[in-house]
Write a protein that holds these residues in place. Structure first.
Motif, PDB file in Angstrom:
ATOM      1  N   HIS A  68      72.837  19.094   0.145  1.00  0.00           N
ATOM      2  CA  HIS A  68      72.968  19.997   1.870  1.00  0.00           C
ATOM      3  C   HIS A  68      73.635  20.363   1.747  1.00  0.00           C
ATOM      4  CE1 HIS A  68      70.505  21.655   4.626  1.00  0.00           C
ATOM      5  NE2 HIS A  68      71.463  21.362   5.577  1.00  0.00           N
ATOM      6  N   LEU A  69      74.306  21.593   1.647  1.00  0.00           N
ATOM      7  CA  LEU A  69      75.637  22.068   2.764  1.00  0.00           C
ATOM      8  C   LEU A  69      74.880  22.250   4.049  1.00  0.00           C
ATOM      9  CD1 LEU A  69      77.879  24.265   1.449  1.00  0.00           C
ATOM     10  CD2 LEU A  69      76.767  25.833   2.174  1.00  0.00           C
ATOM     11  N   ARG A  79      69.885  21.816   9.097  1.00  0.00           N
ATOM     12  CA  ARG A  79      68.698  22.644   7.812  1.00  0.00           C
ATOM     13  C   ARG A  79      69.141  24.016   7.191  1.00  0.00           C
ATOM     14  NH1 ARG A  79      66.021  26.994   8.936  1.00  0.00           N
ATOM     15  NH2 ARG A  79      65.238  27.695  11.473  1.00  0.00           N
ATOM     16  N   MET A  80      68.742  24.664   6.499  1.00  0.00           N
ATOM     17  CA  MET A  80      69.219  25.667   5.488  1.00  0.00           C
ATOM     18  C   MET A  80      68.307  26.382   6.523  1.00  0.00           C
ATOM     19  SD  MET A  80      71.375  24.786   3.507  1.00  0.00           S
ATOM     20  CE  MET A  80      71.511  25.798   2.227  1.00  0.00           C
ATOM     21  N   PRO A  81      68.947  27.872   6.955  1.00  0.00           N
ATOM     22  CA  PRO A  81      67.990  28.785   7.096  1.00  0.00           C
ATOM     23  C   PRO A  81      67.449  29.743   5.812  1.00  0.00           C
ATOM     24  CG  PRO A  81      70.277  29.329   7.252  1.00  0.00           C
ATOM     25  CD  PRO A  81      70.382  27.671   6.521  1.00  0.00           C
ATOM     26  N   THR A  82      66.707  30.627   6.638  1.00  0.00           N
ATOM     27  CA  THR A  82      66.141  31.436   5.536  1.00  0.00           C
ATOM     28  C   THR A  82      66.421  32.660   6.577  1.00  0.00           C
ATOM     29  OG1 THR A  82      64.055  30.688   6.582  1.00  0.00           O
ATOM     30  CG2 THR A  82      64.475  29.840   4.349  1.00  0.00           C
ATOM     31  N   GLY A  83      65.969  33.777   5.413  1.00  0.00           N
ATOM     32  CA  GLY A  83      66.063  35.276   6.417  1.00  0.00           C
ATOM     33  C   GLY A  83      66.422  36.064   6.462  1.00  0.00           C
ATOM     34  N   GLU A  84      66.563  36.963   6.903  1.00  0.00           N
ATOM     35  CA  GLU A  84      67.973  38.329   7.161  1.00  0.00           C
ATOM     36  C   GLU A  84      68.224  38.562   8.992  1.00  0.00           C
ATOM     37  OE1 GLU A  84      66.448  42.406   5.877  1.00  0.00           O
ATOM     38  OE2 GLU A  84      64.856  42.039   8.125  1.00  0.00           O
ATOM     39  N   GLY A 112      73.534  14.320   0.628  1.00  0.00           N
ATOM     40  CA  GLY A 112      72.070  14.391  -0.283  1.00  0.00           C
ATOM     41  C   GLY A 112      71.195  14.152   0.593  1.00  0.00           C
ATOM     42  N   THR A 113      69.899  15.122   0.578  1.00  0.00           N
ATOM     43  CA  THR A 113      68.464  15.454   0.623  1.00  0.00           C
ATOM     44  C   THR A 113      67.741  14.070   0.755  1.00  0.00           C
ATOM     45  OG1 THR A 113      67.571  17.033  -0.970  1.00  0.00           O
ATOM     46  CG2 THR A 113      69.487  17.752   0.425  1.00  0.00           C
ATOM     47  N   THR A 120      76.108  10.852  -3.509  1.00  0.00           N
ATOM     48  CA  THR A 120      75.644  11.376  -2.075  1.00  0.00           C
ATOM     49  C   THR A 120      75.974  12.049  -0.543  1.00  0.00           C
ATOM     50  OG1 THR A 120      75.283   8.780  -0.390  1.00  0.00           O
ATOM     51  CG2 THR A 120      74.100   9.500  -2.232  1.00  0.00           C
ATOM     52  N   ILE A 121      77.119  12.033  -1.066  1.00  0.00           N
ATOM     53  CA  ILE A 121      78.254  12.695  -0.018  1.00  0.00           C
ATOM     54  C   ILE A 121      79.446  13.028  -0.844  1.00  0.00           C
ATOM     55  CG2 ILE A 121      80.221  12.545   1.340  1.00  0.00           C
ATOM     56  CD1 ILE A 121      78.220   9.709   2.818  1.00  0.00           C
TER      57      ILE A 121
END
Length: 258
Positions: free
Chosen positions: A52-53, A212-217, A105-106, A81-82
Motif C-alpha cells: 500500500h502506498l 487508505r487509498m482514495p477514490t473518485g475525482e 504491506g496490506t 512488507t516494507i
C-alpha cells in the motif's frame, strides 16, 4: 487546449502542457500536477501486489521549469512488507524534485479500524470559491473549486476537481488524480492575498500520509495555515474523498516580501 497535464515522450521523458503551469512564475510548473505524475511513476516502479502506498515525500530543490523533463525511479529499500521507492525529476541538467515513497504491506485491520479526523460537508453543500481566481497560471485555471461556508484567511475547507488526464492518452488512477491536486492546499486559505506588494509563501516540500487509498475525482481539503514570526510557515490539511478522510498533508513555507 490540451486535455492532459503532460505528454509522454518515451523513455521516462515527459513534456508539460499549459495545464501544469505554476502560479508564482509563468515559466514554471505547479507542484501539484508534477507530484501526481511522480506518484504515477512510483506506482509503476517494480509494482507488487499486497503493498500500500502510504507516505509520499517531495523535496523541491528549485524552480520546476515547464517543458521537457525526465523522471527516473528506483527501489532503494526492497522488502516483503516494507519498501522504500525513490523518484527524481530532472530538467535542464539539474534535479528539481526528489521524492520518496513508503509502500507498506496490506492486511485486514477492520476489527481495530478507527479515524479521528472529522468529515467535512460534501461538494454539494459548498459554493463557488471566487478567491481562487486571484491566483494565475494554467493549473489553477484547470480546477473547479467549491468552498464550504465559514471560510476565512488561514482556515478553510474546499473541494476541487479537474477534467484532465495526468498523461495524454493514458488512464489516470484515482490516487494519482487526487495527489495531483494536494499541493493546491497552500492557496485555498492564504493568510495574505497573493500578488502586488504582498508576501510570497511558496512551499519547499510536500509531505503526504495516506491511511487508505482514495477514490473518485473530488479532493476535499480541510486546511490550516500558520505563519511564524521568523519567515517560516506551515500549511496543514486533512485530505478527503467522498467517502471521508483518507490522509494528511504538510507543506513547509518560506515567507518573504514580494
Amino acid at each position: 487546449m490540451p486535455e492532459s497535464f503532460y505528454r509522454d515522450l518515451g523513455g521516462g521523458r515527459f513534456e508539460s502542457t499549459i495545464n501544469a503551469q505554476g502560479a508564482w512564475n509563468p515559466e514554471e510548473q505547479h507542484m501539484a500536477p508534477i507530484s501526481g505524475l511522480i506518484t504515477q511513476c512510483l506506482l509503476e516502479c517494480e509494482p507488487r501486489d499486497g503493498l500500500h502506498l502510504s507516505r509520499l515525500s517531495f523535496d523541491i530543490l528549485g524552480m520546476i521549469p515547464r517543458g521537457e523533463f525526465e523522471i527516473s525511479t528506483a527501489v532503494v529499500r526492497p522488502g516483503r512488507t516494507i519498501e522504500l521507492v525513490e523518484a527524481r525529476m530532472e530538467a535542464g541538467g539539474r534535479t528539481a524534485i526528489v521524492a520518496k515513497a513508503w509502500r507498506l504491506g496490506t492486511q485486514d485491520t477492520a476489527a481495530v479500524a478507527a479515524v479521528e479526523d472529522q468529515r467535512i460537508p460534501g461538494p454539494e453543500d459548498a459554493g463557488p470559491h471566487e478567491a481562487m481566481t486571484a491566483w494565475p497560471g494554467g493549473f489553477i485555471r484547470s480546477l473547479e473549486v467549491r468552498v464550504v461556508p465559514g471560510h476565512r484567511p488561514g482556515r478553510g475547507q474546499v473541494w476541487m476537481r479537474n477534467p484532465y488526464s495526468m498523461v495524454e492518452g493514458r488512464t489516470t488512477a484515482d490516487v494519482v488524480r487526487l495527489v495531483g491536486m494536494v499541493d493546491a492546499a497552500n492557496g485555498i486559505a492564504p493568510r495574505v492575498a497573493p500578488g502586488g506588494t504582498s508576501w510570497m509563501y511558496p512551499n519547499v516540500d510536500l509531505q503526504i500520509h495516506l491511511y487508505r487509498m482514495p477514490t473518485g475525482e473530488w479532493l476535499g481539503l480541510d486546511t490550516r495555515v500558520t505563519f511564524g514570526s521568523g519567515g517560516v510557515g506551515l500549511t496543514s490539511s486533512v485530505l478527503h474523498d467522498l467517502d471521508g478522510p483518507f490522509g494528511r498533508s504538510e507543506q513547509i513555507l518560506t515567507v518573504r516580501k514580494l
